[in-house]
Enzyme design. Sequence first.
Site, short mmCIF file in Angstrom:
data_model
loop_
_atom_site.label_atom_id
_atom_site.label_comp_id
_atom_site.label_asym_id
_atom_site.label_seq_id
_atom_site.Cartn_x
_atom_site.Cartn_y
_atom_site.Cartn_z
N GLU A 210 0.87 -1.18 0.00
CA GLU A 210 0.00 0.00 0.00
C GLU A 210 0.91 1.22 0.00
O GLU A 210 1.45 1.60 1.04
CB GLU A 210 -0.91 -0.02 1.23
N CYS A 244 -1.92 9.40 2.48
CA CYS A 244 -1.44 8.81 1.22
C CYS A 244 -2.37 9.11 0.05
O CYS A 244 -1.95 9.08 -1.11
CB CYS A 244 -1.23 7.31 1.37
#
Length: 468
Positions: A210, A244
């Site tokens: 991720e 993110c």
Amino acid sequence: MSREQQAVALARKAFETGRSKSLEHRIRQLKNLQRLFTERQKEISNAIKKDLNKSEVGAQLYETLGLEGEISLAISKLKEWAAPRPVQKNLLTLSDTVYIKPEPLGVVLIIGAWNYPWAVTIQPLIGAIAAGNAAVVKPSEVCVHTAKVMEELLPLYIDKELYPVVTGGVPETQELLRQRFDHIFYTGNSMVGKVIMEAAAKHLTPVTLELGGKSPCYIDKNCDISIACRRVAWGKYTNCGQTCIAPDYILCEASIHDRVIEEVKKAIKEFYTDNPKACPDYGRIINQRHFKRIMALLENSTIAVGGDNDESNCYIAPTVLCDVKPEAKVMQEEIFGPVLPILTVSGLDEAIKFINKGEKPLALYVFTPDDKVIQRMIDETSSGGLLANDCLVHYSVSSLPFGGVGNSGMGCYHGKFSFDQLSHLRSCLLKKLNMEGVNSMRYPPHTPKKLGWHHQCAKTLQLIFEIL
């Protein structure tokens, strides 16, 4: 034997007892984890406050509330997720039992990140527990206080042999990566992601990465610019830009450039007052190293809003950069901070072209009232996720897979996707030792007559499917 080796060996030995496989054990562990968030919220929030200056409400909103929802979902759906999944048969297997059986992978390594230290570390752990695995949990050492609290609290609530916590920095992580795991789940940046993948390759260990990247945000001149900028400002400056999937930069036409700046400025004031430094809802940069990195990105850029900073306090005000050029320093890497560059494009065509020149992002945002514009963005770009007319909220939808593509990561999680990602979906076909005559067409000698049977079977099967 190192501390890291001991933790992995302990988890492996505990997994081999088979106790993690029973649904009752998995549900019990998940309920205990849920109890942790109910009973220890104060300690969790205090640590996050020290690390990132998040308020207690902010910590619950962006960290633990979503985890509690994920745990509840896993508990309520676990029996369904773990059950054998029947699949369509072909003519040769009509009398057989054919299904997919999810089974645990074994021992999973979970390497968390510091920006949402509980959310991105515990969410994969929920999937690992639900799928019946053991898991070694490695919280980010950058969040010093949270890592300590996690190390103290997790063993008090969940099986400390099946789910050991290993703290430490780079040497400890490197030592962990030398061990053999059945899956590695890493959240962080692409540079470290490559290191993780290289280490995993030595044992042919599958990975979920991720990662992140520069998530673009295109604002159409025909949209409600005020609402669009309000939502972008929320997505950008939440957690001081250390998200993110935060919009990394804005693309818009020159005709709305100044208006976009003004509307973002208004939203900043509305959310964080005239003095964000004193606002309890505005965070801080995690440490001075990252502070210096972000400040260096501002070189040779024009600041339209904000720019105030205090290194001793790791404070950078919500900042907007105007008239930014593609070659600017701030456009060469993911910002991961409260700095929002605005670049002008001639329209949608140029925006799409600009987006496609870069690495595939984790998220892509488009603000427009025009469904055709949205559809073109969907059809002509690639990203981990795409949102129209909002930011970040796709992360909260458990029925959507969350993950990247290309440089922004591989694999996905959330809800059932976490369960499947950390399970082996085993193909099972169970026959009986009878009806051998049906099998004669597959045995030698191979003849044109037998081939004709195969063709006839295929046609018959196609007819049955068309009728059904």
